[in-house]
Design a protein around this motif. Structure first.
Motif, PDB file in Angstrom:
ATOM      1  N   GLU A  57       0.856  -1.183   0.000  1.00 51.03           N
ATOM      2  CA  GLU A  57       0.000   0.000   0.000  1.00 51.03           C
ATOM      3  C   GLU A  57       0.892   1.233   0.000  1.00 51.03           C
ATOM      4  O   GLU A  57       1.852   1.317   0.765  1.00 51.03           O
ATOM      5  CB  GLU A  57      -0.906  -0.009   1.232  1.00 51.03           C
ATOM      6  CG  GLU A  57      -1.508   1.325   1.629  1.00 51.03           C
ATOM      7  CD  GLU A  57      -2.358   1.969   0.542  1.00 51.03           C
ATOM      8  OE1 GLU A  57      -2.262   3.207   0.376  1.00 51.03           O
ATOM      9  OE2 GLU A  57      -3.099   1.244  -0.143  1.00 51.03           O
ATOM     10  N   SER A  58       0.568   2.196  -0.858  1.00 51.01           N
ATOM     11  CA  SER A  58       1.454   3.349  -1.009  1.00 51.01           C
ATOM     12  C   SER A  58       1.442   4.279   0.203  1.00 51.01           C
ATOM     13  O   SER A  58       2.422   4.989   0.441  1.00 51.01           O
ATOM     14  CB  SER A  58       1.079   4.152  -2.258  1.00 51.01           C
ATOM     15  OG  SER A  58      -0.235   4.650  -2.145  1.00 51.01           O
ATOM     16  N   GLN A  59       0.356   4.280   0.966  1.00 50.60           N
ATOM     17  CA  GLN A  59       0.307   5.116   2.166  1.00 50.60           C
ATOM     18  C   GLN A  59      -0.009   4.214   3.367  1.00 50.60           C
ATOM     19  O   GLN A  59       0.511   3.129   3.470  1.00 50.60           O
ATOM     20  CB  GLN A  59      -0.713   6.247   1.976  1.00 50.60           C
ATOM     21  CG  GLN A  59      -0.319   7.244   0.883  1.00 50.60           C
ATOM     22  CD  GLN A  59       0.927   8.032   1.218  1.00 50.60           C
ATOM     23  OE1 GLN A  59       0.987   8.734   2.218  1.00 50.60           O
ATOM     24  NE2 GLN A  59       1.943   7.939   0.365  1.00 50.60           N
ATOM     25  N   ASP A  60      -0.855   4.660   4.278  1.00 49.38           N
ATOM     26  CA  ASP A  60      -1.213   3.822   5.418  1.00 49.38           C
ATOM     27  C   ASP A  60      -2.355   2.900   5.019  1.00 49.38           C
ATOM     28  O   ASP A  60      -3.097   3.167   4.056  1.00 49.38           O
ATOM     29  CB  ASP A  60      -1.634   4.716   6.589  1.00 49.38           C
ATOM     30  CG  ASP A  60      -1.842   3.946   7.888  1.00 49.38           C
ATOM     31  OD1 ASP A  60      -1.266   2.842   8.027  1.00 49.38           O
ATOM     32  OD2 ASP A  60      -2.576   4.443   8.758  1.00 49.38           O
ATOM     33  N   TRP A  61      -2.530   1.812   5.770  1.00 52.50           N
ATOM     34  CA  TRP A  61      -3.666   0.929   5.525  1.00 52.50           C
ATOM     35  C   TRP A  61      -4.971   1.715   5.625  1.00 52.50           C
ATOM     36  O   TRP A  61      -5.156   2.518   6.550  1.00 52.50           O
ATOM     37  CB  TRP A  61      -3.681  -0.226   6.522  1.00 52.50           C
ATOM     38  CG  TRP A  61      -2.396  -1.003   6.588  1.00 52.50           C
ATOM     39  CD1 TRP A  61      -1.572  -1.149   7.657  1.00 52.50           C
ATOM     40  CD2 TRP A  61      -1.771  -1.738   5.517  1.00 52.50           C
ATOM     41  NE1 TRP A  61      -0.474  -1.922   7.339  1.00 52.50           N
ATOM     42  CE2 TRP A  61      -0.573  -2.298   6.021  1.00 52.50           C
ATOM     43  CE3 TRP A  61      -2.115  -1.981   4.187  1.00 52.50           C
ATOM     44  CZ2 TRP A  61       0.276  -3.086   5.249  1.00 52.50           C
ATOM     45  CZ3 TRP A  61      -1.261  -2.762   3.407  1.00 52.50           C
ATOM     46  CH2 TRP A  61      -0.088  -3.303   3.937  1.00 52.50           C
ATOM     47  N   ALA A  62      -5.858   1.511   4.660  1.00 49.27           N
ATOM     48  CA  ALA A  62      -7.171   2.181   4.627  1.00 49.27           C
ATOM     49  C   ALA A  62      -7.047   3.687   4.488  1.00 49.27           C
ATOM     50  O   ALA A  62      -7.949   4.420   4.884  1.00 49.27           O
ATOM     51  CB  ALA A  62      -7.999   1.845   5.873  1.00 49.27           C
ATOM     52  N   GLN A  63      -5.965   4.168   3.888  1.00 47.85           N
ATOM     53  CA  GLN A  63      -5.754   5.609   3.770  1.00 47.85           C
ATOM     54  C   GLN A  63      -6.848   6.296   2.952  1.00 47.85           C
ATOM     55  O   GLN A  63      -7.217   7.422   3.225  1.00 47.85           O
ATOM     56  CB  GLN A  63      -4.397   5.885   3.104  1.00 47.85           C
ATOM     57  CG  GLN A  63      -4.057   7.357   2.903  1.00 47.85           C
ATOM     58  CD  GLN A  63      -3.305   7.949   4.070  1.00 47.85           C
ATOM     59  OE1 GLN A  63      -2.774   7.229   4.901  1.00 47.85           O
ATOM     60  NE2 GLN A  63      -3.241   9.259   4.122  1.00 47.85           N
ATOM     61  N   GLY A  64      -7.363   5.615   1.942  1.00 48.23           N
ATOM     62  CA  GLY A  64      -8.310   6.250   1.037  1.00 48.23           C
ATOM     63  C   GLY A  64      -9.755   5.977   1.384  1.00 48.23           C
ATOM     64  O   GLY A  64     -10.204   6.172   2.522  1.00 48.23           O
ATOM     65  N   THR A  65     -10.487   5.451   0.413  1.00 48.98           N
ATOM     66  CA  THR A  65     -11.932   5.253   0.554  1.00 48.98           C
ATOM     67  C   THR A  65     -12.299   4.406   1.756  1.00 48.98           C
ATOM     68  O   THR A  65     -13.318   4.644   2.419  1.00 48.98           O
ATOM     69  CB  THR A  65     -12.478   4.595  -0.730  1.00 48.98           C
ATOM     70  OG1 THR A  65     -12.129   5.414  -1.859  1.00 48.98           O
ATOM     71  CG2 THR A  65     -13.974   4.430  -0.678  1.00 48.98           C
ATOM     72  N   SER A  66     -11.485   3.418   2.076  1.00 48.92           N
ATOM     73  CA  SER A  66     -11.852   2.442   3.108  1.00 48.92           C
ATOM     74  C   SER A  66     -11.760   2.974   4.533  1.00 48.92           C
ATOM     75  O   SER A  66     -12.072   2.242   5.472  1.00 48.92           O
ATOM     76  CB  SER A  66     -10.979   1.187   2.974  1.00 48.92           C
ATOM     77  OG  SER A  66     -11.267   0.506   1.783  1.00 48.92           O
TER      78      SER A  66
END
Length: 586
Positions: A57-66
């Motif tokens: 994952e490019s950022q943190d887990w669940a960084q985006g929609t999730s």
């Protein structure tokens, strides 16, 4: 089983495994790109089939929609209007499986009221639809975890929701769905996948896809955003589960303009407002139809979550935020049915997310795609599988479809078994619930705190107890965020893979929208706890604090903006703690 602990050290070990996957003897079976709920579910599905699996994952887990959803685990009443009974049954089956077996600590039943404006025909129409909803849930194998719906008179409705305006409805139908902390679900999925041997690494960006002499995708080039180190990963199958970044990721294989160039995704923005629980008097949620979307008033933890919107987003997918116009829209529709209207002063938090909506362009009749109304799996080029669409509730079905598609004929010999795999924290839950009474007495935790801890950690609460026994100061609440223990911050780093201050404030806790200052006052204490665990010196700690402050300032500026364009401009002032790297299209 391997450890469920996600740490900086386990991440380094995962990256070492990726770096060693240089030939046929050491290559991975599956490389999953994207650490939202879909990618995390795919990693768990693949590794429990016995496949060597990595997740980046490019950022943190669940960084985006999730981490920005409505936090509902539901069947989808709207699909009944389309007579799509199969899809509703599938989602209800997944809802009940999570409630009953897979994650009973994380997923909880929530009653909802569907207010009625007409006494006869609407009650019959809505009641029939919700009765069908219950029937489809009853067809799910196993014990039914939800009560049946009820018809309420106006007096009964007002007792359930005293703050519903007297003239807003003549009665209601009460039905049940469920809620979940979406980011915690993702982290729990990642930890569970890691416990079965998946190699997982956050802050690790795919910048290119590698291809063999025949053009088959056989791996990826990733960059460790913490160090800048570049690694080439070899894998028999690469699965792209990057949501609104689907097209950018699949285009790394080249041929973005080809007719069979993969999936097309449109980002749609949905926003939510967070207000204190005591601001609205009600014992159930509300579901309301608007001209653009469905508006939910959702009881969640110590708050109400109110949303959502559904507007096209054509700007940078990194920084969707709530604007002043968004707030006005949601407040206007909520206040239309509330006896005591909300004002901006009642709002303690806001958040915005992007739904990856599938667009026409992939044909279900071709051998390169499997399409459902909710999600689609496709293969724009050999070796690369792409999945998009769907929703939080059906992540497990999406994961199964993606892995089946990626491994082809081998899926018959290696079928998915995730319907039998409880997530970490679920096993031994009842015993820990009983033991928690003694821990509460020992550490001075009141019943709401115990409920909070069991809901978040389940049987993994024993890990926090061990931390508190070793250092009693960790059993105390944070000074400026008393709903959370200091142990939870420590645990976020030593067990849940937090690498930065924003990981703790935005995803391991939800202080980013649970307190009016978005966690700024609590940030210094949180940084003091995590600094020695992550090896930060004073300079590094100050950088983390400054980055959080600039993010909060940018979000507050965006909240004053009249439109998305102005809000995006405001967000450019935020300091990215681990900026994305340029992509390398073939």
């Amino acid at each position: 089983m391997a450890s469920t602990r996600l740490t900086a050290e386990s991440r380094a070990q995962a990256l070492a495994t990726l770096e060693a996957s240089t030939d046929i003897a050491t290559e991975l079976d599956v490389l999953v790109v994207g650490g939202g709920v879909t990618g995390a579910g795919i990693a768990l599905d693949a590794v429990t089939r016995g496949l060597s699996t990595a997740l980046v994952e490019s950022q943190d887990w669940a960084q985006g929609t999730s981490s920005r959803s409505s936090k509902l685990v539901h069947g989808g009443l709207r699909y009944l209007q389309m007579l799509d009974f199969e899809l509703v049954h599938e989602a209800l089956t997944e809802r009940d499986l999570l409630l009953r077996d897979l994650a009973p600590h994380l997923v909880r039943p929530v009653p909802f009221l569907y207010p009625l404006e007409h006494r006869v025909w609407e009650r019959a129409y809505v009641g029939t639809g919700i009765a069908m909803y219950d029937i489809l849930a009853t067809l799910t194998p196993g014990r039914r975890p939800m009560p049946f719906h009820r018809h309420l008179t106006k007096a009964q409705m007002e007792a359930k929701f005293p703050d519903l305006a007297h003239d807003a409805a003549v009665g209601a139908v009460q039905y049940w769905d469920a809620s979940v902390d979406d980011a915690r679900l993702v982290t729990t999925l990642v930890r569970t996948a890691a416990s079965y041997g998946a190699h997982v690494a956050s802050r690790t960006q795919v910048v290119g896809l590698t291809q063999g002499s025949t053009g088959t995708v056989n791996g990826a080039v990733v960059v460790d955003l913490e160090t800048g180190r570049e690694i080439t990963v070899r894998a028999r199958a690469v699965i792209n589960a990057t949501g609104v970044w689907t097209e950018e990721t699949q285009d790394l294989a080249g041929h973005p303009d080809s007719p069979a160039g993969g999936l097309r995704v449109l980002a749609s923005k949905g926003i939510h407002l967070v207000v204190p629980r005591d601001r609205i008097q009600g014992h159930a949620g509300l579901i309301l139809q608007t001209e653009k979307s469905v508006l939910f008033v959702i009881p969640w933890s110590r708050y109400w979550i109110i949303g959502t919107t559904d507007t096209p987003w054509h700007l940078d997918p990194v920084s969707p935020v709530v604007t002043s116009a968004d707030v006005d829209y949601v407040l206007d529709h909520a206040n239309a049915v509330l006896a005591h209207p909300l004002t901006r002063d009642d709002i303690i938090g806001t958040y915005a997310g992007l739904r990856p909506l599938l667009q026409p362009g992939t044909k279900a009749g071709t051998p390169s795609a499997k399409v459902s109304r909710e999600h689609t799996v496709a293969s724009p080029t050999a070796g690369l599988t792409v999945i998009a669409g769907g929703k939080l509730t059906t992540y497990r079905i999406m994961a199964k479809d993606a892995v089946d598609f990626a491994i082809g004929q081998r899926s018959a010999a290696l079928p998915s078994i995730t319907h039998q795999i409880p997530l970490t924290g679920a096993i031994g839950l009842k015993a820990v619930q009983r033991q928690a009474r003694a821990w509460a007495k020992r550490f001075g935790w009141n019943p709401p705190m115990v409920d909070h801890l069991l809901h978040r950690y389940g049987s993994n609460l024993t890990d926090l107890v061990e931390l508190c026994e070793a250092d009693p100061s960790l059993a105390l609440p944070l000074e400026h965020a008393t709903a959370y223990l200091r142990a939870e911050v420590h645990h976020a780093v030593t067990h849940e893979g937090a690498l930065h201050l924003e990981d703790v404030l935005a995803h391991r806790t939800r202080l980013v929208y649970e307190v009016p200052d978005r966690g700024v006052d609590a940030a210094a204490e949180v940084a003091d706890i995590v600094a020695p665990l992550l090896g930060w010196d004073d300079v590094a700690k100050q950088r983390e604090l400054d980055a959080w402050r600039t993010r909060v300032d940018a979000e507050l500026a965006a909240l004053r903006a009249p439109d998305d364009e102005s809000a995006e401009e405001a967000m450019r002032g935020a300091d990215r703690i681990a900026p994305w790297q340029p992509l390398r299209t073939s």
